[in-house]
Design an enzyme around this catalytic site. Sequence first.
Site, PDB file in Angstrom:
ATOM      1  N   ARG A 152       0.856  -1.195   0.000  1.00  0.00           N
ATOM      2  CA  ARG A 152       0.000   0.000   0.000  1.00  0.00           C
ATOM      3  C   ARG A 152       0.886   1.236   0.000  1.00  0.00           C
ATOM      4  O   ARG A 152       0.630   2.186  -0.723  1.00  0.00           O
ATOM      5  CB  ARG A 152      -0.934  -0.023   1.205  1.00  0.00           C
ATOM      6  CG  ARG A 152      -2.165  -0.916   1.064  1.00  0.00           C
ATOM      7  CD  ARG A 152      -1.830  -2.348   0.684  1.00  0.00           C
ATOM      8  NE  ARG A 152      -2.972  -3.209   0.496  1.00  0.00           N
ATOM      9  CZ  ARG A 152      -3.320  -4.177   1.350  1.00  0.00           C
ATOM     10  NH1 ARG A 152      -2.615  -4.402   2.450  1.00  0.00           N
ATOM     11  NH2 ARG A 152      -4.366  -4.938   1.092  1.00  0.00           N
ATOM     12  N   ASP A 181       0.545  -7.329  -3.491  1.00  0.00           N
ATOM     13  CA  ASP A 181      -0.876  -7.150  -3.159  1.00  0.00           C
ATOM     14  C   ASP A 181      -1.590  -6.455  -4.313  1.00  0.00           C
ATOM     15  O   ASP A 181      -0.965  -6.130  -5.328  1.00  0.00           O
ATOM     16  CB  ASP A 181      -1.049  -6.379  -1.844  1.00  0.00           C
ATOM     17  CG  ASP A 181      -2.287  -6.835  -1.066  1.00  0.00           C
ATOM     18  OD1 ASP A 181      -3.382  -6.875  -1.670  1.00  0.00           O
ATOM     19  OD2 ASP A 181      -2.165  -7.162   0.126  1.00  0.00           O
ATOM     20  N   HIS A 251      -5.804 -11.178  -3.566  1.00  0.00           N
ATOM     21  CA  HIS A 251      -4.926 -10.004  -3.474  1.00  0.00           C
ATOM     22  C   HIS A 251      -3.906 -10.027  -4.622  1.00  0.00           C
ATOM     23  O   HIS A 251      -2.722  -9.717  -4.422  1.00  0.00           O
ATOM     24  CB  HIS A 251      -4.205  -9.961  -2.123  1.00  0.00           C
ATOM     25  CG  HIS A 251      -5.113  -9.591  -0.966  1.00  0.00           C
ATOM     26  ND1 HIS A 251      -5.421  -8.295  -0.653  1.00  0.00           N
ATOM     27  CD2 HIS A 251      -5.778 -10.367  -0.073  1.00  0.00           C
ATOM     28  CE1 HIS A 251      -6.232  -8.273   0.403  1.00  0.00           C
ATOM     29  NE2 HIS A 251      -6.467  -9.521   0.773  1.00  0.00           N
ATOM     30  N   GLU A 318      -8.612 -13.501   2.520  1.00  0.00           N
ATOM     31  CA  GLU A 318      -9.522 -12.639   1.770  1.00  0.00           C
ATOM     32  C   GLU A 318      -9.455 -12.885   0.264  1.00  0.00           C
ATOM     33  O   GLU A 318      -9.210 -11.968  -0.508  1.00  0.00           O
ATOM     34  CB  GLU A 318      -9.184 -11.169   2.062  1.00  0.00           C
ATOM     35  CG  GLU A 318      -9.319 -10.817   3.528  1.00  0.00           C
ATOM     36  CD  GLU A 318      -8.867  -9.389   3.851  1.00  0.00           C
ATOM     37  OE1 GLU A 318      -9.432  -8.799   4.787  1.00  0.00           O
ATOM     38  OE2 GLU A 318      -7.949  -8.863   3.161  1.00  0.00           O
ATOM     39  N   TRP A 384      -5.308 -14.423  12.530  1.00  0.00           N
ATOM     40  CA  TRP A 384      -5.557 -12.983  12.638  1.00  0.00           C
ATOM     41  C   TRP A 384      -7.003 -12.654  12.976  1.00  0.00           C
ATOM     42  O   TRP A 384      -7.286 -11.611  13.536  1.00  0.00           O
ATOM     43  CB  TRP A 384      -5.122 -12.266  11.358  1.00  0.00           C
ATOM     44  CG  TRP A 384      -5.985 -12.484  10.135  1.00  0.00           C
ATOM     45  CD1 TRP A 384      -5.969 -13.564   9.298  1.00  0.00           C
ATOM     46  CD2 TRP A 384      -6.965 -11.588   9.616  1.00  0.00           C
ATOM     47  NE1 TRP A 384      -6.878 -13.400   8.287  1.00  0.00           N
ATOM     48  CE2 TRP A 384      -7.502 -12.187   8.453  1.00  0.00           C
ATOM     49  CE3 TRP A 384      -7.454 -10.331  10.001  1.00  0.00           C
ATOM     50  CZ2 TRP A 384      -8.502 -11.588   7.674  1.00  0.00           C
ATOM     51  CZ3 TRP A 384      -8.446  -9.733   9.220  1.00  0.00           C
ATOM     52  CH2 TRP A 384      -8.955 -10.355   8.083  1.00  0.00           C
ATOM     53  N   ASP A 413      -2.217  -1.030  12.734  1.00  0.00           N
ATOM     54  CA  ASP A 413      -2.788   0.043  11.897  1.00  0.00           C
ATOM     55  C   ASP A 413      -4.056   0.588  12.550  1.00  0.00           C
ATOM     56  O   ASP A 413      -4.501   1.678  12.206  1.00  0.00           O
ATOM     57  CB  ASP A 413      -3.069  -0.438  10.465  1.00  0.00           C
ATOM     58  CG  ASP A 413      -3.940  -1.694  10.396  1.00  0.00           C
ATOM     59  OD1 ASP A 413      -3.916  -2.509  11.342  1.00  0.00           O
ATOM     60  OD2 ASP A 413      -4.644  -1.858   9.381  1.00  0.00           O
ATOM     61  N   THR A 466      -0.558  -0.761   5.741  1.00  0.00           N
ATOM     62  CA  THR A 466      -0.155   0.641   5.515  1.00  0.00           C
ATOM     63  C   THR A 466      -1.092   1.452   4.617  1.00  0.00           C
ATOM     64  O   THR A 466      -0.666   2.438   4.026  1.00  0.00           O
ATOM     65  CB  THR A 466       1.263   0.699   4.925  1.00  0.00           C
ATOM     66  OG1 THR A 466       1.274  -0.048   3.703  1.00  0.00           O
ATOM     67  CG2 THR A 466       2.298   0.146   5.883  1.00  0.00           C
TER      68      THR A 466
HETATM   69  C1  ACM Z   1      -5.521  -9.736   6.890  1.00  0.00           C
HETATM   70  O1  ACM Z   1      -5.613  -8.797   7.685  1.00  0.00           O
HETATM   71  N1  ACM Z   1      -6.258  -9.763   5.810  1.00  0.00           N
HETATM   72  C2  ACM Z   1      -4.607 -10.840   7.129  1.00  0.00           C
END
Ligand code: ACM
Length: 540
Positions: A152, A181, A251, A318, A384, A413, A466
């Site tokens: 990012r 990403d 991603h 994701e 996570w 973050d 980020t």
């Molecule tokens: C994540 O925060 N998608 C690992």
Amino acid sequence: MAFSLSSFCWGAASAPVQETPHIIPLPAALQVKTGEPGFSLKEGVKLPEGHPLSTRAERIFRDNGIKTSLAKSGADVLFTEDSALGREGYRIAVTPDSISIASGGPNGALYALQSLMQSIVTDGNGAPALPRMDVKDQPRFAWRGLMMDSCRHMMPVRDIKKILDLMERYKFNTLHWHLTDDQGWRLPIAKYPRLTAAGAIRAQSPVIGNRNKPDGTPYSGHYTADEIREVVQYAKDRGITVIPEVELPGHASAAITAYPELGNTDIPGFAPKVQETWGVHPYTFSPTEKTFRFLEDVIDEVCLLFPDSPYIHIGGDEAPKDQWKQSPAAQQVMKDNGLANENELQSYFIRRVEKMINKHGKRLIGWDEIQEGGLSPTATMMVWRSWMPNSSRHALAQGNDVVMTPNSHLYFDYDQGPGKPSAPEYETINNDNMTWQRVYSLEPIPQGTPKEQEKQVLGCQANVWTEYIPNLPKWEYHVFPRALALAEVAWTPRELKNEKDFKKRLDRELPFLDARRVNYKRPDNGAPAQPDAVITRERR
Ligand code: ACM
């Protein structure tokens, strides 16, 4: 007479020392004799000439303002090996004459030196000294990490080195480097030059301070192979392993923009681009042989760039399944391999990639979504999603290793409570209240974990995404002092943790962070330590 006698002695006694050390993370065992002379650092320290650890010791003492010299005999610092201390454990004995360091491996000696740096106090004459003390220490967890997202926003190598220096001080040993990403591919792969030539450039980004508005300005950049090697070596010298992450199967917009044939080209409206907004995007690699050949080539090169990393992180989080549902080619792969649904297709995909990694003698690690279609028994899982408490339980019961990075405590973050400036540059991804106290309160072993599975919890790590962190001063504002709280969670025996005592040591550590011009969040009022720091998207 006194002159000739002293020339036969090691070191020099300090005046009596009253101050105690303020070591973060707190050692497992520490005994300090205050009120007595300690070891004087006024004239610096003599290191044993030719000892492999003296080079490191020289750097560390000098970085902390202590003069060093090399001595063929009669050195002040004595290094010994003691394999019983384990790979990262160490022992220190400071007397008025000498500083003895025993360690089981090079990291242990490094940590001993860092503990000594946080023990430098002022003696009764106002000169720098080490108190007379004994330390015996080893980490609670083997994985003590920070994740840096260079996709990012990316930082120059100079800034990464500053981060590594700070990580070394607090005994972190893992930098997880998120390099690919949707918003940019920053990893040089010689065989596929368009990954960086095209995949590293996004046409625009959200305006800083107004996330719904595009700024109309291209953002680009990638690391060269030489820069990667420089970071890996710099980290290694500081006891830190760099673990690269190549995101798949989701991603993947940047890679698919560079090489569209890697995407699901047979779906309606297929038009990949390097993404200009944050969030989750639908572009996933197609699960076909073309893609696997590409990934094998990429992994071969990544393993050469990161020879010391025991793991390759493959993301796995994701990954929307919409494109695979729409793609006749993906559906055919499911049919051919007897896969019941797209989650199973993801697990099939990841197991194929795991073989490519294992071929290099390395192991696969991925975010906790990698278990959704069945978790490979040899994968390590990075947990996570705190809102899914069963995910770690299941992986642990199956015998897998896990690394804890819960977004309830370790997403650096996220907002961190009151006090931040109202300037748009200080916007955060959300309005959480993830204070350093909350970080400190984390118990990494998930509740209810059977005793015999505890050793499968390798450790913990904070993730620093980020999207809203465009440069180093903002990164520092998010990471410090929360990283110091995490360092203690990851290192110090659970029964020795004490928030009040930690706060006292933290307050004494702030002058060091000030001296290094770290833009930490002041723990008293939340203001940035460097109020004039410029927070900008420009890369300097
Ligand atoms: C994540 O925060 N998608 C690992």
